[in-house]
Design a protein around this motif. Structure first.
Motif, PDB file in Angstrom:
ATOM      1  N   CYS A   2      22.775 -16.123  -7.023  1.00  0.00           N
ATOM      2  CA  CYS A   2      21.482 -15.904  -7.690  1.00  0.00           C
ATOM      3  C   CYS A   2      21.166 -17.088  -8.600  1.00  0.00           C
ATOM      4  CB  CYS A   2      21.524 -14.602  -8.493  1.00  0.00           C
ATOM      5  SG  CYS A   2      20.046 -14.291  -9.469  1.00  0.00           S
ATOM      6  N   GLY A   3      22.136 -17.446  -9.456  1.00  0.00           N
ATOM      7  CA  GLY A   3      21.997 -18.665 -10.243  1.00  0.00           C
ATOM      8  C   GLY A   3      21.685 -18.486 -11.704  1.00  0.00           C
ATOM      9  N   ARG A   4      21.313 -17.271 -12.123  1.00  0.00           N
ATOM     10  CA  ARG A   4      20.980 -17.108 -13.543  1.00  0.00           C
ATOM     11  C   ARG A   4      20.989 -15.628 -13.903  1.00  0.00           C
ATOM     12  NH1 ARG A   4      16.045 -20.063 -16.755  1.00  0.00           N
ATOM     13  NH2 ARG A   4      15.052 -18.152 -17.442  1.00  0.00           N
ATOM     14  N   HIS A   5      21.643 -15.320 -15.044  1.00  0.00           N
ATOM     15  CA  HIS A   5      21.776 -13.933 -15.499  1.00  0.00           C
ATOM     16  C   HIS A   5      21.557 -13.886 -17.013  1.00  0.00           C
ATOM     17  CE1 HIS A   5      23.510 -13.176 -11.512  1.00  0.00           C
ATOM     18  NE2 HIS A   5      24.124 -14.340 -11.700  1.00  0.00           N
ATOM     19  N   ASP A   6      20.933 -12.819 -17.474  1.00  0.00           N
ATOM     20  CA  ASP A   6      20.492 -12.716 -18.863  1.00  0.00           C
ATOM     21  C   ASP A   6      21.604 -12.223 -19.792  1.00  0.00           C
ATOM     22  OD1 ASP A   6      18.625 -12.333 -21.122  1.00  0.00           O
ATOM     23  OD2 ASP A   6      19.026 -10.209 -20.723  1.00  0.00           O
ATOM     24  N   THR A   7      21.620 -12.787 -21.008  1.00  0.00           N
ATOM     25  CA  THR A   7      22.556 -12.342 -22.046  1.00  0.00           C
ATOM     26  C   THR A   7      21.842 -11.777 -23.269  1.00  0.00           C
ATOM     27  OG1 THR A   7      22.547 -14.559 -22.996  1.00  0.00           O
ATOM     28  CG2 THR A   7      24.309 -14.061 -21.433  1.00  0.00           C
ATOM     29  N   ASN A  50      22.817  -8.600 -18.492  1.00  0.00           N
ATOM     30  CA  ASN A  50      21.876  -8.118 -17.483  1.00  0.00           C
ATOM     31  C   ASN A  50      21.986  -9.028 -16.257  1.00  0.00           C
ATOM     32  OD1 ASN A  50      20.503  -5.939 -18.919  1.00  0.00           O
ATOM     33  ND2 ASN A  50      19.714  -7.561 -20.245  1.00  0.00           N
ATOM     34  N   PHE A  51      22.886  -8.655 -15.339  1.00  0.00           N
ATOM     35  CA  PHE A  51      23.011  -9.464 -14.129  1.00  0.00           C
ATOM     36  C   PHE A  51      21.736  -9.355 -13.291  1.00  0.00           C
ATOM     37  CE2 PHE A  51      27.658  -8.946 -14.929  1.00  0.00           C
ATOM     38  CZ  PHE A  51      27.975 -10.292 -14.974  1.00  0.00           C
ATOM     39  N   PHE A  52      21.326 -10.476 -12.735  1.00  0.00           N
ATOM     40  CA  PHE A  52      20.151 -10.636 -11.857  1.00  0.00           C
ATOM     41  C   PHE A  52      18.816 -10.512 -12.609  1.00  0.00           C
ATOM     42  CE2 PHE A  52      23.484  -8.512  -9.247  1.00  0.00           C
ATOM     43  CZ  PHE A  52      23.832  -9.602  -8.481  1.00  0.00           C
ATOM     44  N   MET A  53      18.831 -10.362 -13.916  1.00  0.00           N
ATOM     45  CA  MET A  53      17.588 -10.162 -14.668  1.00  0.00           C
ATOM     46  C   MET A  53      17.108 -11.500 -15.244  1.00  0.00           C
ATOM     47  SD  MET A  53      16.912  -7.216 -17.479  1.00  0.00           S
ATOM     48  CE  MET A  53      15.532  -7.232 -18.595  1.00  0.00           C
ATOM     49  N   ASN A  54      15.800 -11.704 -15.192  1.00  0.00           N
ATOM     50  CA  ASN A  54      15.179 -12.952 -15.628  1.00  0.00           C
ATOM     51  C   ASN A  54      14.471 -12.727 -16.958  1.00  0.00           C
ATOM     52  OD1 ASN A  54      14.165 -15.567 -15.647  1.00  0.00           O
ATOM     53  ND2 ASN A  54      12.436 -15.055 -14.302  1.00  0.00           N
ATOM     54  N   VAL A  55      15.067 -13.243 -18.056  1.00  0.00           N
ATOM     55  CA  VAL A  55      14.493 -13.089 -19.394  1.00  0.00           C
ATOM     56  C   VAL A  55      14.389 -14.476 -20.031  1.00  0.00           C
ATOM     57  CG1 VAL A  55      14.666 -11.902 -21.620  1.00  0.00           C
ATOM     58  CG2 VAL A  55      15.587 -10.823 -19.567  1.00  0.00           C
ATOM     59  N   PRO A  56      13.355 -15.232 -19.672  1.00  0.00           N
ATOM     60  CA  PRO A  56      13.211 -16.574 -20.256  1.00  0.00           C
ATOM     61  C   PRO A  56      12.846 -16.505 -21.731  1.00  0.00           C
ATOM     62  CG  PRO A  56      11.333 -16.024 -18.863  1.00  0.00           C
ATOM     63  CD  PRO A  56      12.328 -14.921 -18.681  1.00  0.00           C
ATOM     64  N   VAL A  57      13.300 -17.512 -22.469  1.00  0.00           N
ATOM     65  CA  VAL A  57      12.954 -17.663 -23.884  1.00  0.00           C
ATOM     66  C   VAL A  57      11.741 -18.581 -23.969  1.00  0.00           C
ATOM     67  CG1 VAL A  57      13.747 -18.467 -26.137  1.00  0.00           C
ATOM     68  CG2 VAL A  57      15.352 -17.357 -24.562  1.00  0.00           C
ATOM     69  N   THR A  58      10.711 -18.129 -24.690  1.00  0.00           N
ATOM     70  CA  THR A  58       9.489 -18.912 -24.798  1.00  0.00           C
ATOM     71  C   THR A  58       9.645 -20.052 -25.815  1.00  0.00           C
ATOM     72  OG1 THR A  58       8.552 -17.578 -26.580  1.00  0.00           O
ATOM     73  CG2 THR A  58       8.200 -16.805 -24.320  1.00  0.00           C
ATOM     74  N   GLU A  59       8.700 -20.976 -25.834  1.00  0.00           N
ATOM     75  CA  GLU A  59       8.758 -22.093 -26.775  1.00  0.00           C
ATOM     76  C   GLU A  59       8.712 -21.615 -28.225  1.00  0.00           C
ATOM     77  OE1 GLU A  59       5.811 -24.989 -25.950  1.00  0.00           O
ATOM     78  OE2 GLU A  59       6.633 -25.532 -23.991  1.00  0.00           O
ATOM     79  N   SER A  60       8.099 -20.455 -28.459  1.00  0.00           N
ATOM     80  CA  SER A  60       8.018 -19.914 -29.816  1.00  0.00           C
ATOM     81  C   SER A  60       9.232 -19.067 -30.180  1.00  0.00           C
ATOM     82  CB  SER A  60       6.753 -19.075 -29.971  1.00  0.00           C
ATOM     83  OG  SER A  60       6.772 -17.982 -29.069  1.00  0.00           O
ATOM     84  N   GLY A  61      10.203 -18.956 -29.256  1.00  0.00           N
ATOM     85  CA  GLY A  61      11.432 -18.205 -29.536  1.00  0.00           C
ATOM     86  C   GLY A  61      11.389 -16.759 -29.121  1.00  0.00           C
ATOM     87  N   GLY A  62      10.337 -16.328 -28.458  1.00  0.00           N
ATOM     88  CA  GLY A  62      10.260 -14.954 -27.983  1.00  0.00           C
ATOM     89  C   GLY A  62      10.952 -14.775 -26.647  1.00  0.00           C
ATOM     90  N   LEU A  63      11.048 -13.512 -26.207  1.00  0.00           N
ATOM     91  CA  LEU A  63      11.637 -13.200 -24.901  1.00  0.00           C
ATOM     92  C   LEU A  63      10.566 -12.663 -23.981  1.00  0.00           C
ATOM     93  CD1 LEU A  63      14.944 -11.341 -25.888  1.00  0.00           C
ATOM     94  CD2 LEU A  63      14.660 -13.740 -25.281  1.00  0.00           C
TER      95      LEU A  63
END
Length: 219
Positions: A99-104, A157-170
């Motif tokens: 998958c390549g990316r998992h959320d912490t 959270n395996f397989f979950m996509n939770v990017p961090v925004t430029e303002s520090g949000g999720l």
């Protein structure tokens, strides 16, 4: 932040000691011995798998998102990542990841978070915290370790996509997984794994459609 790394495994599922299906929205608990390899397969794609690990002999030692992030200076998990405990020990190492990316950071859904994020009428909806609490109260492995709701730290959270925004949000964004993608890890100590196969229906972490996962363990 960190870049994703995709790395396939040579292990044959037909040779696995454990090969089980966890239905959509259900919990799953199993012991994994030091040196064994554990794989989670996202069977239909975009299924978030909320996961906790505990020392199989002392549940006071458990997966620590804080130690895992700070020691490796990476927010996301992928092949090569080490999963640290709150005692500073490596519990597992991710050895393969298609998958390549998992959320912490996103944590587990709960009645309270569903209410705050979505609507008051979402309070009774089935959540990952419900699954964790049910397993802690009823699963024999959790009972042997004397675990209760006080033993719920922040989860992976395996397989979950939770990017961090430029303002520090999720952001709870569309998933990056797909049918058959998997993550595999080697246990560096005897551990108990506690999974909630996420029942969430209010954000795209499951593509609004929770689905089963496959769990495998090899010697």
């Amino acid at each position: 932040m960190n870049t994703s790394t995709q790395f396939a495994s040579p292990l044959d599922p037909s040779q696995a000691l454990i090969n089980e299906i966890c239905p959509a929205g259900e919990p799953w608990v199993k012991a994994i011995k030091r040196g064994q390899t554990f794989r989670i397969v996202d069977l239909e794609g975009n299924q978030a798998v909320d996961t906790l690990f505990y020392n199989a002999h002392d549940a006071l030692e458990r997966y620590s998102a804080t130690d895992t992030i700070s020691r490796q200076k990476k927010l996301y998990l992928t092949a090569g990542s080490e999963l640290y405990s709150n005692f500073g020990n490596v519990m597992l190492t991710i050895t393969a990841d298609t998958c390549g990316r998992h959320d912490t950071l996103g944590g587990a859904c709960a009645a309270e978070s569903n209410t705050v994020r979505y609507a008051l009428e979402k309070f009774p909806m089935h959540s990952c915290r419900d699954n964790f609490l049910h397993a802690l109260a009823h699963d024999p492995l959790c009972q042997q370790l004397g675990m209760s709701k006080r033993d719920l730290p922040s989860n992976i959270n395996f397989f979950m996509n939770v990017p961090v925004t430029e303002s520090g949000g999720l952001e709870f964004a569309d998933g990056v997984s797909a049918p058959g993608k998997y993550v595999e890890m080697r246990a560096e100590m005897d551990v108990v794994v506690l999974i909630s196969n996420c029942p969430q229906l209010n954000n795209p972490c499951n593509a609004y459609n929770p689905t089963p996962i496959r769990l495998l363990i090899w010697d």
